[in-house]
Write a protein that holds these residues in place. Structure first.
Motif, PDB file in Angstrom:
ATOM      1  N   GLN A 143      42.613  43.047  10.294  1.00 25.30           N
ATOM      2  CA  GLN A 143      41.182  43.115  10.007  1.00 25.30           C
ATOM      3  C   GLN A 143      40.780  42.022   9.020  1.00 25.30           C
ATOM      4  OE1 GLN A 143      40.926  47.154   8.579  1.00 25.30           O
ATOM      5  NE2 GLN A 143      40.428  47.997  10.589  1.00 25.30           N
ATOM      6  N   GLN A 146      41.174  38.391  10.698  1.00 18.35           N
ATOM      7  CA  GLN A 146      40.062  38.049  11.587  1.00 18.35           C
ATOM      8  C   GLN A 146      38.808  37.716  10.788  1.00 18.35           C
ATOM      9  OE1 GLN A 146      39.113  40.875  14.624  1.00 18.35           O
ATOM     10  NE2 GLN A 146      41.003  40.591  15.768  1.00 18.35           N
ATOM     11  N   HIS A 184      46.118  38.158  18.689  1.00 20.82           N
ATOM     12  CA  HIS A 184      45.206  39.316  18.764  1.00 20.82           C
ATOM     13  C   HIS A 184      43.823  38.954  18.216  1.00 20.82           C
ATOM     14  CE1 HIS A 184      48.493  42.278  19.550  1.00 20.82           C
ATOM     15  NE2 HIS A 184      49.211  41.465  18.778  1.00 20.82           N
ATOM     16  N   TYR A 185      43.467  37.681  18.281  1.00 21.64           N
ATOM     17  CA  TYR A 185      42.225  37.209  17.654  1.00 21.64           C
ATOM     18  C   TYR A 185      40.965  37.760  18.313  1.00 21.64           C
ATOM     19  CZ  TYR A 185      42.638  34.001  21.606  1.00 21.64           C
ATOM     20  OH  TYR A 185      42.793  33.485  22.868  1.00 21.64           O
ATOM     21  N   ASP A 186      41.049  38.142  19.588  1.00 29.69           N
ATOM     22  CA  ASP A 186      39.841  38.572  20.297  1.00 29.69           C
ATOM     23  C   ASP A 186      39.721  40.086  20.427  1.00 29.69           C
ATOM     24  OD1 ASP A 186      41.936  38.877  22.025  1.00 29.69           O
ATOM     25  OD2 ASP A 186      40.941  37.962  23.757  1.00 29.69           O
ATOM     26  N   GLU A 187      40.579  40.828  19.739  1.00 32.76           N
ATOM     27  CA  GLU A 187      40.513  42.287  19.804  1.00 32.76           C
ATOM     28  C   GLU A 187      39.581  42.810  18.712  1.00 32.76           C
ATOM     29  OE1 GLU A 187      44.412  43.988  19.804  1.00 32.76           O
ATOM     30  OE2 GLU A 187      45.177  42.498  21.223  1.00 32.76           O
ATOM     31  N   LYS A 188      38.779  43.786  19.050  1.00 31.02           N
ATOM     32  CA  LYS A 188      37.841  44.358  18.082  1.00 31.02           C
ATOM     33  C   LYS A 188      38.580  45.378  17.233  1.00 31.02           C
ATOM     34  CE  LYS A 188      33.251  46.484  17.670  1.00 31.02           C
ATOM     35  NZ  LYS A 188      32.788  45.458  16.719  1.00 31.02           N
ATOM     36  N   VAL A 189      38.794  45.034  15.967  1.00 27.22           N
ATOM     37  CA  VAL A 189      39.581  45.907  15.091  1.00 27.22           C
ATOM     38  C   VAL A 189      38.788  46.398  13.886  1.00 27.22           C
ATOM     39  CG1 VAL A 189      41.813  44.970  15.806  1.00 27.22           C
ATOM     40  CG2 VAL A 189      40.580  43.910  13.886  1.00 27.22           C
ATOM     41  N   TYR A 240      53.342  46.225  20.213  1.00 24.70           N
ATOM     42  CA  TYR A 240      52.023  45.647  19.935  1.00 24.70           C
ATOM     43  C   TYR A 240      52.093  44.571  18.862  1.00 24.70           C
ATOM     44  CZ  TYR A 240      47.123  45.439  18.385  1.00 24.70           C
ATOM     45  OH  TYR A 240      45.866  45.017  18.036  1.00 24.70           O
ATOM     46  N   GLN A 246      53.296  39.031  22.870  1.00 23.63           N
ATOM     47  CA  GLN A 246      51.838  38.975  22.978  1.00 23.63           C
ATOM     48  C   GLN A 246      51.305  37.567  23.278  1.00 23.63           C
ATOM     49  OE1 GLN A 246      50.349  41.878  22.982  1.00 23.63           O
ATOM     50  NE2 GLN A 246      52.247  42.925  22.420  1.00 23.63           N
TER      51      GLN A 246
END
Length: 320
Positions: A143, A146, A184-189, A240, A246
């Motif tokens: 979080q 990002q 994982h830069y484009d995942e909404k966290v 993950y 990934q």
């Protein structure tokens, strides 16, 4: 801790020599500016008020060691406008997801970058074992990572940066966080807070320095894994955040650096990530030194390692 005791602890000759050399590197021919900015403009996500207090201490070697991070920040070091080339590197210090070697793998690096006209932005990110974290502790560093990338991209005009030349660098567990952001830069966290949260968090390039990559046996760093996902993680949680699993064709170009005799984070971490990058046709460069151990930072006291930062600068200059 009293001021006199702190001063005494910092008078370790190794640290003094390193600090003096970095000071010379960063003050000849330019003047760097630095400022500290809160990472979150409103409420810090996934965190509740607690009686925990941030701790800033010094190790026996005089390294600034931060634990119990409660208010994540970015510390921004900008070269003078005359020196700036528009590039920036967002830096994640290591510390096993338990603490942050804040100067050794953070501000010392940023100051060295500014000597080459590159902005250095050090992230003081939250650590997942903190009692103030509400849930999904393993997502808290991501979080902050990002958010840091988006914040930097929102400041490109103000900081004289090229929005397409903003990369990341991470050391040890900070290398794991950097590779997590890179995959994982484009995942909404986290919930959107401001307009800049709509900006891409994808780094334009990555530099992973003796990084933790996998959470799987036998090559993981057990301390980082325990801090991040606890003692009894599920296989899904391990997969993950085992970032060699990934990688895809959109993973940023990557510079990898490791020592073959690293006894804390096995070199297989970098080898696995390099192999995954190659398989997905992502441009990658890897340097493996026969000796150097772990946690050498700029490697200024190692005859072989002390040139690695120049290899990184050359690599940056030749990115497409």
């Amino acid at each position: 801790m009293g001021l006199s005791r702190i001063i005494a602890q910092t008078k370790h000759m190794k640290s003094i020599k390193l600090t003096a050399l970095i000071f010379l590197l960063t003050t000849i021919g330019m003047s760097a500016q630095n400022t500290i900015i809160p990472l979150w403009p409103n409420r810090i996500p996934n965190q509740e008020a607690s009686n925990e207090a941030e701790k800033i201490e010094y190790t026996e070697d005089g390294i600034i060691w931060i634990t119990n991070v409660q208010e994540p920040t970015v510390e921004v070091f900008l070269p003078s406008k005359r020196m700036s080339n528009g590039k920036a590197v967002v830096i994640f210090p290591g510390g096993g997801y338990y603490g942050l070697a804040y100067d050794w793998e953070g501000t010392d690096i940023a100051k060295t970058l500014t000597a080459k006209g590159i902005a250095g932005i050090v992230v003081k990110y939250r650590l997942p074992w903190s009692k103030s974290i509400i849930k999904d502790k393993h997502l808290v560093p991501l979080q902050d990572a990002q958010r840091a990338m988006r914040l930097v991209r929102s400041k490109v005009k103000e900081w004289n940066l090229d929005e397409n030349q903003i990369g990341i660098m991470g050391f040890s567990a900070g290398g794991h966080l950097a590779s997590t952001l890179g995959t994982h830069y484009d995942e909404k966290v986290y919930p959107t807070q401001k307009g800049e949260d709509g900006i891409s968090a994808r780094p334009d390039f990555m530099a992973l320095i003796y990084p933790v990559i996998t959470l799987g046996e036998p090559s993981t760093h057990t301390g980082s894994r325990a801090s991040l996902v606890g003692e009894n993680p599920t296989q899904a949680e391990l997969d993950y955040l085992s970032n060699e699993k990934q990688v895809d064709e959109n993973t940023p170009p990557t510079f990898l650096l490791h020592a073959a005799d690293d006894g804390a984070v096995p070199v297989e971490n970098s080898l696995m990530f390099f192999s995954a990058l190659k398989e997905n046709k992502v441009p990658a460069t890897m340097h493996v030194y026969p000796t150097g151990g772990h946690g050498f930072s700029l490697g200024l006291e190692h005859e072989r390692l002390k040139n690695w930062i120049n290899l990184f600068f050359d690599w940056m200059d030749n990115l497409d």
